[in-house]
Design a protein around this motif. Structure first.
Motif, PDB file in Angstrom:
ATOM      1  N   LEU A  60      24.744 -23.667  35.509  1.00 23.65           N
ATOM      2  CA  LEU A  60      25.467 -23.732  34.245  1.00 23.65           C
ATOM      3  C   LEU A  60      24.917 -24.847  33.356  1.00 23.65           C
ATOM      4  CD1 LEU A  60      27.862 -22.813  32.471  1.00 23.65           C
ATOM      5  CD2 LEU A  60      29.256 -24.503  33.685  1.00 23.65           C
ATOM      6  N   THR A  61      24.687 -26.004  33.944  1.00 26.94           N
ATOM      7  CA  THR A  61      24.164 -27.132  33.188  1.00 26.94           C
ATOM      8  C   THR A  61      22.741 -26.844  32.709  1.00 26.94           C
ATOM      9  OG1 THR A  61      25.574 -28.637  34.425  1.00 26.94           O
ATOM     10  CG2 THR A  61      23.696 -29.620  33.275  1.00 26.94           C
ATOM     11  N   GLY A  62      21.924 -26.233  33.552  1.00 25.15           N
ATOM     12  CA  GLY A  62      20.568 -25.866  33.147  1.00 25.15           C
ATOM     13  C   GLY A  62      20.573 -24.908  31.966  1.00 25.15           C
ATOM     14  N   ILE A  63      21.479 -23.952  31.983  1.00 29.21           N
ATOM     15  CA  ILE A  63      21.594 -23.016  30.860  1.00 29.21           C
ATOM     16  C   ILE A  63      22.020 -23.770  29.599  1.00 29.21           C
ATOM     17  CG2 ILE A  63      22.924 -21.058  29.959  1.00 29.21           C
ATOM     18  CD1 ILE A  63      22.964 -19.989  32.913  1.00 29.21           C
ATOM     19  N   GLY A  64      22.970 -24.685  29.758  1.00 31.91           N
ATOM     20  CA  GLY A  64      23.419 -25.490  28.620  1.00 31.91           C
ATOM     21  C   GLY A  64      22.299 -26.332  28.039  1.00 31.91           C
ATOM     22  N   ILE A  65      21.486 -26.924  28.900  1.00 35.56           N
ATOM     23  CA  ILE A  65      20.347 -27.720  28.435  1.00 35.56           C
ATOM     24  C   ILE A  65      19.357 -26.821  27.687  1.00 35.56           C
ATOM     25  CG2 ILE A  65      18.332 -29.059  29.166  1.00 35.56           C
ATOM     26  CD1 ILE A  65      20.122 -30.172  31.463  1.00 35.56           C
ATOM     27  N   ALA A  66      19.073 -25.653  28.258  1.00 36.03           N
ATOM     28  CA  ALA A  66      18.133 -24.721  27.623  1.00 36.03           C
ATOM     29  C   ALA A  66      18.617 -24.287  26.241  1.00 36.03           C
ATOM     30  CB  ALA A  66      17.924 -23.501  28.515  1.00 36.03           C
ATOM     31  N   MET A  67      19.930 -24.183  26.084  1.00 35.82           N
ATOM     32  CA  MET A  67      20.506 -23.769  24.804  1.00 35.82           C
ATOM     33  C   MET A  67      20.718 -24.947  23.853  1.00 35.82           C
ATOM     34  SD  MET A  67      23.204 -20.947  26.257  1.00 35.82           S
ATOM     35  CE  MET A  67      23.812 -20.515  24.643  1.00 35.82           C
ATOM     36  N   GLY A  68      20.382 -26.161  24.325  1.00 35.89           N
ATOM     37  CA  GLY A  68      20.523 -27.333  23.469  1.00 35.89           C
ATOM     38  C   GLY A  68      21.954 -27.792  23.274  1.00 35.89           C
ATOM     39  N   ARG A  87      25.153 -30.025  23.646  1.00 31.54           N
ATOM     40  CA  ARG A  87      25.377 -31.447  23.892  1.00 31.54           C
ATOM     41  C   ARG A  87      26.208 -31.709  25.146  1.00 31.54           C
ATOM     42  NH1 ARG A  87      27.103 -32.966  17.869  1.00 31.54           N
ATOM     43  NH2 ARG A  87      28.355 -31.144  18.295  1.00 31.54           N
ATOM     44  N   TRP A  88      27.137 -30.817  25.462  1.00 31.54           N
ATOM     45  CA  TRP A  88      27.968 -31.009  26.652  1.00 31.54           C
ATOM     46  C   TRP A  88      27.135 -31.017  27.921  1.00 31.54           C
ATOM     47  CZ3 TRP A  88      27.357 -27.206  30.133  1.00 31.54           C
ATOM     48  CH2 TRP A  88      27.005 -25.923  29.668  1.00 31.54           C
ATOM     49  N   ALA A  89      25.990 -30.360  27.894  1.00 31.87           N
ATOM     50  CA  ALA A  89      25.146 -30.253  29.082  1.00 31.87           C
ATOM     51  C   ALA A  89      24.593 -31.611  29.500  1.00 31.87           C
ATOM     52  CB  ALA A  89      24.023 -29.248  28.859  1.00 31.87           C
ATOM     53  N   VAL A 100      20.124 -36.636  28.300  1.00 31.73           N
ATOM     54  CA  VAL A 100      20.774 -37.657  27.468  1.00 31.73           C
ATOM     55  C   VAL A 100      19.836 -38.145  26.365  1.00 31.73           C
ATOM     56  CG1 VAL A 100      21.665 -40.029  27.496  1.00 31.73           C
ATOM     57  CG2 VAL A 100      22.454 -38.374  29.196  1.00 31.73           C
ATOM     58  N   ARG A 101      18.569 -38.296  26.690  1.00 30.53           N
ATOM     59  CA  ARG A 101      17.602 -38.783  25.685  1.00 30.53           C
ATOM     60  C   ARG A 101      17.290 -37.753  24.609  1.00 30.53           C
ATOM     61  NH1 ARG A 101      13.149 -42.170  29.227  1.00 30.53           N
ATOM     62  NH2 ARG A 101      14.543 -43.915  29.663  1.00 30.53           N
ATOM     63  N   ASN A 102      17.440 -36.482  24.947  1.00 29.76           N
ATOM     64  CA  ASN A 102      17.019 -35.436  24.015  1.00 29.76           C
ATOM     65  C   ASN A 102      18.147 -34.600  23.424  1.00 29.76           C
ATOM     66  OD1 ASN A 102      13.948 -35.504  24.131  1.00 29.76           O
ATOM     67  ND2 ASN A 102      14.521 -35.554  26.284  1.00 29.76           N
ATOM     68  N   LEU A 103      19.336 -34.720  23.974  1.00 28.76           N
ATOM     69  CA  LEU A 103      20.500 -34.014  23.426  1.00 28.76           C
ATOM     70  C   LEU A 103      21.539 -35.076  23.063  1.00 28.76           C
ATOM     71  CD1 LEU A 103      20.962 -31.154  26.048  1.00 28.76           C
ATOM     72  CD2 LEU A 103      20.049 -30.926  23.738  1.00 28.76           C
ATOM     73  N   PRO A 104      21.921 -35.161  21.814  1.00 27.50           N
ATOM     74  CA  PRO A 104      22.922 -36.165  21.459  1.00 27.50           C
ATOM     75  C   PRO A 104      24.224 -35.884  22.199  1.00 27.50           C
ATOM     76  CG  PRO A 104      22.240 -34.879  19.537  1.00 27.50           C
ATOM     77  CD  PRO A 104      21.504 -34.346  20.708  1.00 27.50           C
ATOM     78  N   VAL A 105      24.739 -36.885  22.866  1.00 26.74           N
ATOM     79  CA  VAL A 105      25.975 -36.722  23.638  1.00 26.74           C
ATOM     80  C   VAL A 105      27.171 -36.987  22.729  1.00 26.74           C
ATOM     81  CG1 VAL A 105      27.274 -37.578  25.627  1.00 26.74           C
ATOM     82  CG2 VAL A 105      24.788 -37.476  25.736  1.00 26.74           C
ATOM     83  N   VAL A 106      28.129 -36.085  22.782  1.00 24.64           N
ATOM     84  CA  VAL A 106      29.354 -36.258  22.006  1.00 24.64           C
ATOM     85  C   VAL A 106      30.154 -37.396  22.612  1.00 24.64           C
ATOM     86  CG1 VAL A 106      31.488 -35.156  21.282  1.00 24.64           C
ATOM     87  CG2 VAL A 106      29.416 -33.799  21.467  1.00 24.64           C
ATOM     88  N   ARG A 107      30.621 -38.299  21.803  1.00 22.80           N
ATOM     89  CA  ARG A 107      31.388 -39.451  22.308  1.00 22.80           C
ATOM     90  C   ARG A 107      32.858 -39.223  22.134  1.00 22.80           C
ATOM     91  NH1 ARG A 107      27.695 -42.907  24.241  1.00 22.80           N
ATOM     92  NH2 ARG A 107      25.766 -42.870  23.122  1.00 22.80           N
TER      93      ARG A 107
END
Length: 133
Positions: free
Chosen positions: A63-71, A73-75, A126-133
Motif C-alpha cells: 500500500l505504501t509503495g503504491i502511495g509513493i508511486a502515485m506521489g 504525501r501520506w505515503a 520524506v525527502r521527495n514527498l512533502p509530508v503533511v504536518r
C-alpha cells in the motif's frame, strides 16, 4: 529539470522496492503460517509475534509503495511509521532473545534487512514527498 528527473527516479525505485519487498514478505510469511507441514517445519524456532507482524506488514508495504508511486504525501508518513514499527518489533524480539526464548538466527538477519530497507524507503519518501504536518 535534472532535479525533478532524479526525484522521479528515486521515488519510482523506492516504490518498486516497497512493492516487491511487500509481495515477497506476504508470500514467505504466508508459506510459514499457512503452508504445508513441511514448509511450517522448515521455519524452525520462529517467534510467532514476529512472524505474524512480518506477514501482516507486507500488505502495508505494498500500500505504501503504491502511495509513493502515485506521489501521495501520506505515503511518506506511512513509510516512517513502518520503519518505526519494525524497529519496535525488532526491540521486542531482542527482549525475547534476552529472556532465553528460542529463535532462528536468520530472523535477526531478516529483521535487520527489513529495518535498513524501510529506513531507506522512508528517507527517500520524506525527502521527495512533502509530508503533511
Amino acid at each position: 529539470m535534472v532535479e525533478h528527473s532524479t526525484r522521479s527516479w528515486t521515488l519510482k525505485l523506492a516504490a518498486g522496492v516497497a512493492i516487491v519487498f511487500g509481495t515477497l514478505t506476504i508470500l514467505s510469511g504466508g508459506q510459514a503460517l499457512f503452508g504445508s507441514v513441511a514448509m511450517r517445519d522448515a521455519v524452525g524456532d520462529a517467534v510467532p509475534f514476529v512472524l505474524w507482524f512480518n506477514f501482516l506488514s507486507g500488505f502495508f508495504y505494498i500500500l505504501t509503495g503504491i502511495g509513493i508511486a502515485m506521489g501521495r504525501r501520506w505515503a511518506a508518513r506511512m513509510a516512517v511509521y513502518i520503519a518505526l514499527a519494525i524497529a519496535a518489533v525488532f526491540a521486542l524480539f531482542g527482549l525475547h532473545i534476552l529472556q532465553g526464548g528460542a529463535f532462528e538466527m536468520r530472523t535477526v538477519g531478516a529483521m535487520t534487512l527489513r529495518l535498513i530497507v524501510w529506513i531507506i524507503v522512508a528517507t527517500v519518501a520524506v525527502r521527495n514527498l512533502p509530508v503533511v504536518r
